[in-house]
Design an enzyme around this catalytic site. Structure first.
Site, PDB file in Angstrom:
ATOM      1  N   HIS A   1     -18.915  96.559  43.926  1.00  0.00           N
ATOM      2  CA  HIS A   1     -19.254  97.703  44.768  1.00  0.00           C
ATOM      3  C   HIS A   1     -18.029  98.538  45.082  1.00  0.00           C
ATOM      4  CE1 HIS A   1     -20.047 100.082  48.356  1.00  0.00           C
ATOM      5  NE2 HIS A   1     -21.264 100.193  47.835  1.00  0.00           N
TER       6      HIS A   1
ATOM      7  N   ASP B   1     -25.809 109.682  40.808  1.00  0.00           N
ATOM      8  CA  ASP B   1     -25.566 108.878  41.998  1.00  0.00           C
ATOM      9  C   ASP B   1     -26.775 108.823  42.931  1.00  0.00           C
ATOM     10  OD1 ASP B   1     -24.388 107.456  44.048  1.00  0.00           O
ATOM     11  OD2 ASP B   1     -22.668 108.757  44.293  1.00  0.00           O
TER      12      ASP B   1
ATOM     13  N   HIS C   1     -17.006 101.546  42.442  1.00  0.00           N
ATOM     14  CA  HIS C   1     -16.735 102.685  43.318  1.00  0.00           C
ATOM     15  C   HIS C   1     -15.278 102.626  43.762  1.00  0.00           C
ATOM     16  CE1 HIS C   1     -21.184 102.446  44.798  1.00  0.00           C
ATOM     17  NE2 HIS C   1     -21.075 103.506  44.011  1.00  0.00           N
TER      18      HIS C   1
ATOM     19  N   HIS D   1     -16.260 107.964  40.991  1.00  0.00           N
ATOM     20  CA  HIS D   1     -15.757 108.964  41.930  1.00  0.00           C
ATOM     21  C   HIS D   1     -14.261 109.197  41.716  1.00  0.00           C
ATOM     22  CE1 HIS D   1     -19.643 108.987  43.783  1.00  0.00           C
ATOM     23  NE2 HIS D   1     -19.526 107.742  44.215  1.00  0.00           N
TER      24      HIS D   1
END
Length: 469
Positions: free
Chosen positions: A217, A332, A244, A281
């Site tokens: 995560h 997303d 992420h 990101h």
């Protein structure tokens, strides 16, 4: 494969008046599909239509990989656009999103994901990477079938025909200084061993057009020792690894406080990054971090519509492009579901920040067209993000395609050489008249055969999810 597969098995040879081959438009392109494998067997530009060919009604593009998806969040799209208090940011949005996650059953997830995947096909995506952390029952206990939520996603992919890369997520704590998850994160709990078991089970199912990797995560949600243990377990495995990272400035600050390093800096120093790793990101990255990621061969997944919706900030697109970083695109949280709109927003964010036009173009490298440069980079970068060695119109790649609708607003009357520019910067709404996956058309005349039934089930599910308590 569902939809039109059974009555199109004879369509093994396609011809397009122009197609995107080797990074540019080429005229008169014949493409032969290996019917047994669903892969391109031959791609030949500059030829007349061979006998027995199905002539396509418009220019042909390869489909893009949607490299970052949380399917359940489609049920939340458009429902967090009001501010009741003094401040609203990513973290307050996240708390509201968790409330949606706690309501989602396998049946509801299947209905929401089926609607989403139909919309992604309409938006030009033919593969979706599902960053999947919604695993357990609402009380936090495993379902009798531990993969109940994963199977819901797989059924949704099968019902629409989209390809699926399923990425079960390692999620163990609420933050750098938190030993465990928050109560409202109870459905997300995993450890390394369960993660690998789930991945292997998805692979063993051998569902057409479904493969699996893993995800972490974030650095705040997985202790360093768990990341190291997972990395050791993945030695020799070719599957993608998504993470992420550096999405929010608060995350950067927390990582600095906890480790003495910024998130990407810590990753570069502590993990042997390679082409399997996909950094989602990476919004708040320094020049040195960008250069380090580029040297490692890892990819970066940018999600413009979600990053804008959540107020994440703007990443340094010129630096990522100039460093030669492997890039891909994702939707997303699914406030946007069409890749041309994502590319437009990606470029427009840079224009607004830098007060220049065509920021992503590179005429010095014979790449003067902004849309073409961005599209080609995302086309190339989507392959490793989804776990593929080949992608696009080349022998051995999966036979996916998009047919442009030349009657769509923004494309009507545009010279063929500028079709991609007009698609990204002058066209709103749906612009693909046909979409093919693995050798079969799954969408014709802009819709799936079961589109109405899919939408009806989605609407009923939304009514149940959002019924007053």
């Amino acid at each position: 494969m569902t939809g039109l597969a059974n009555d199109t098995l004879h369509d093994t040879l396609l011809w397009a008046p122009q197609a995107w081959v080797d990074g540019r438009w080429q005229a008169g392109v014949a493409l032969r599909i290996d019917a047994a494998s669903g892969l391109w067997a031959e791609v030949r530009p500059d030829v007349p239509p061979p006998p027995g060919t199905r002539v396509l009604p418009g220019p042909l593009l390869p489909g893009l990989v949607n490299a970052h998806s949380h399917a359940f969040q489609r049920a939340f799209a458009g429902l967090a656009e009001r501010r009741e208090g003094e401040n609203d940011d990513f973290w307050s949005w996240r708390d509201r999103m968790y409330a949606v996650a706690l309501r989602m059953s396998p049946e509801a997830l299947e209905a929401v994901a089926t609607q989403l995947y139909a919309e992604l096909l309409q938006g030009g995506y033919t593969q979706v990477c599902e960053f999947h952390y919604l695993h357990h029952a609402p009380d936090g206990r495993p379902y009798p079938d531990p993969l109940a939520m994963s199977h819901a996603l797989m059924r949704a992919a099968g019902a629409t025909g989209i390809g699926l890369t399923l990425l079960p997520v390692l999620y163990q704590r609420a933050g750098f200084t938190q030993p465990a998850l928050r109560e409202d994160q109870r459905r997300f709990a995993t450890d390394v061993e369960r993660l690998l078991t789930w991945r292997d089970s998805v692979r063993a199912a051998r569902q057409p057009c479904v493969n699996a990797g893993v995800a972490i995560h974030s650095l705040r949600a997985a202790p360093a020792e768990a990341i190291a243990r997972l990395q050791r377990a993945l030695e020799g495995d070719a599957g993608p690894i998504h993470l992420h990272i550096a999405e929010q400035t608060a995350e950067v600050d927390d990582c600095l406080a906890a480790t003495g390093r910024r998130p990407i800096e810590w990753l570069l120093q502590n993990v042997a990054l390679d082409a399997r790793w996909q950094l989602v990101h990476a919004t708040h990255a320094t020049a040195d971090e960008i250069d380090g990621v580029a040297r490692s061969g890892a990819g970066v997944v940018i999600c413009p519509s979600t990053e804008a919706n959540l107020g994440d900030g703007l990443t340094d697109v010129p630096r990522w492009l100039g460093a030669g970083t492997v890039l891909s695109i994702g939707s997303d949280s699914h406030v946007g579901r069409q890749w041309p709109a994502e590319l437009k927003l990606l470029e427009y964010g840079q224009r607004l920040q830098l007060r220049r036009r065509n920021v992503a173009a590179a005429p010095q490298a014979q790449q003067p067209a902004t849309a073409a440069r961005l599209y080609q980079r995302m086309l190339h970068g989507g392959a490793p993000a989804a776990g593929f060695a080949r992608w696009g119109f080349e022998p051995g790649a999966r036979a996916d395609w998009l047919v442009l609708d030349l009657q769509a607003p923004g494309l009507l009357g545009v010279p063929a050489s500028h079709a991609l520019d007009a698609l990204v910067f002058a066209t709103e709404g749906l612009a693909f008249v046909e979409v093919g996956v693995a050798g079969h058309p799954v969408l014709r005349d802009g819709a799936l055969p079961a589109q109405a039934a899919i939408a009806q089930r989605f609407a009923a599910t939304m009514a149940e999810l959002w019924a007053p308590a």
